[in-house]
Design a protein around this motif. Structure first.
Motif, mmCIF file in Angstrom:
data_model
loop_
_atom_site.group_PDB
_atom_site.id
_atom_site.type_symbol
_atom_site.label_atom_id
_atom_site.label_comp_id
_atom_site.label_asym_id
_atom_site.label_seq_id
_atom_site.Cartn_x
_atom_site.Cartn_y
_atom_site.Cartn_z
ATOM 1 N N LYS A 22 -9.973 6.706 5.593
ATOM 2 C CA LYS A 22 -11.255 6.274 5.055
ATOM 3 C C LYS A 22 -11.483 5.057 5.558
ATOM 4 O O LYS A 22 -12.752 4.430 5.926
ATOM 5 N N LEU A 23 -10.375 4.159 5.819
ATOM 6 C CA LEU A 23 -10.408 2.928 6.433
ATOM 7 C C LEU A 23 -10.922 2.871 7.451
ATOM 8 O O LEU A 23 -11.903 2.138 7.911
ATOM 9 N N ARG A 72 -1.036 10.174 -0.522
ATOM 10 C CA ARG A 72 -2.467 9.536 -0.235
ATOM 11 C C ARG A 72 -2.671 8.459 0.630
ATOM 12 O O ARG A 72 -3.739 8.140 0.957
ATOM 13 N N LEU A 73 -1.654 8.013 1.240
ATOM 14 C CA LEU A 73 -1.811 6.777 2.361
ATOM 15 C C LEU A 73 -2.372 7.356 3.688
ATOM 16 O O LEU A 73 -3.540 6.742 4.094
ATOM 17 N N LEU A 80 0.215 3.437 -3.166
ATOM 18 C CA LEU A 80 -0.391 4.773 -2.943
ATOM 19 C C LEU A 80 0.716 5.770 -2.858
ATOM 20 O O LEU A 80 -0.003 6.988 -3.138
ATOM 21 N N TYR A 139 -6.362 7.393 2.845
ATOM 22 C CA TYR A 139 -7.089 6.255 2.556
ATOM 23 C C TYR A 139 -6.969 5.423 4.014
ATOM 24 O O TYR A 139 -7.947 4.686 4.349
ATOM 25 N N ALA A 161 0.889 -1.147 0.079
ATOM 26 C CA ALA A 161 -0.048 0.097 0.059
ATOM 27 C C ALA A 161 0.959 1.242 0.100
ATOM 28 O O ALA A 161 0.666 2.257 -0.493
#
Length: 129
Positions: free
Chosen positions: A31-32, A24-25, A20, A28, A16
């Motif tokens: 969001k997770l 951006r990590l 990503l 995300y 990841a």
């Protein structure tokens, strides 16, 4: 959980980071985390709703007994076939049924198989064949 070990999670995390990128990590990851919180909230809401609808019996239910992973189809079929209705005899059991029932049973619990007499026709259901 889902067959995931720490090693596999570490590999997914490293992939990841590379796919990503460091920009951006964090987005995300948040969001997770939000998805996990939402799913947990939905599960809690469903549990509370079940408790409200079932009333006080909800706490009395033995949920472990209802776990489908504990069901053994062979045992269920064996119990259903061995529980003959009152007044019936187990000698009417066909050889195939007796063989299916006797799988996994100790020798002293296996039903006796009575062979057909010479010239006797095997019982069958004409509507089922």
């Amino acid at each position: 959980m889902f067959g995931l070990t720490f090693d596999k999670l570490l590999i997914v995390g490293v992939l990841a980071v590379f796919l990503l990128g460091p920009d951006r990590l964090p987005g995300y990851a948040s969001k997770l985390a939000q998805l996990v919180r939402t799913l947990r909230g939905m599960a809690d809401t469903a549990k509370d709703r079940m408790r409200d609808e079932m009333g006080p019996e909800f706490d009395d239910v033995e949920w472990q007994k209802l776990d489908p992973r504990q069901y053994d189809p062979r045992r269920i079929i064996r119990d259903a076939l061995l529980d003959a209705p009152p007044g019936s005899s187990s000698t009417g059991m066909s050889a195939a049924t007796a063989a299916a029932v006797s799988v996994g049973l100790p020798q002293h619990e296996r039903p006796t198989i009575v062979p057909l007499a010479v010239g006797e026709v095997a019982p069958y259901d004409s509507e089922a064949t």
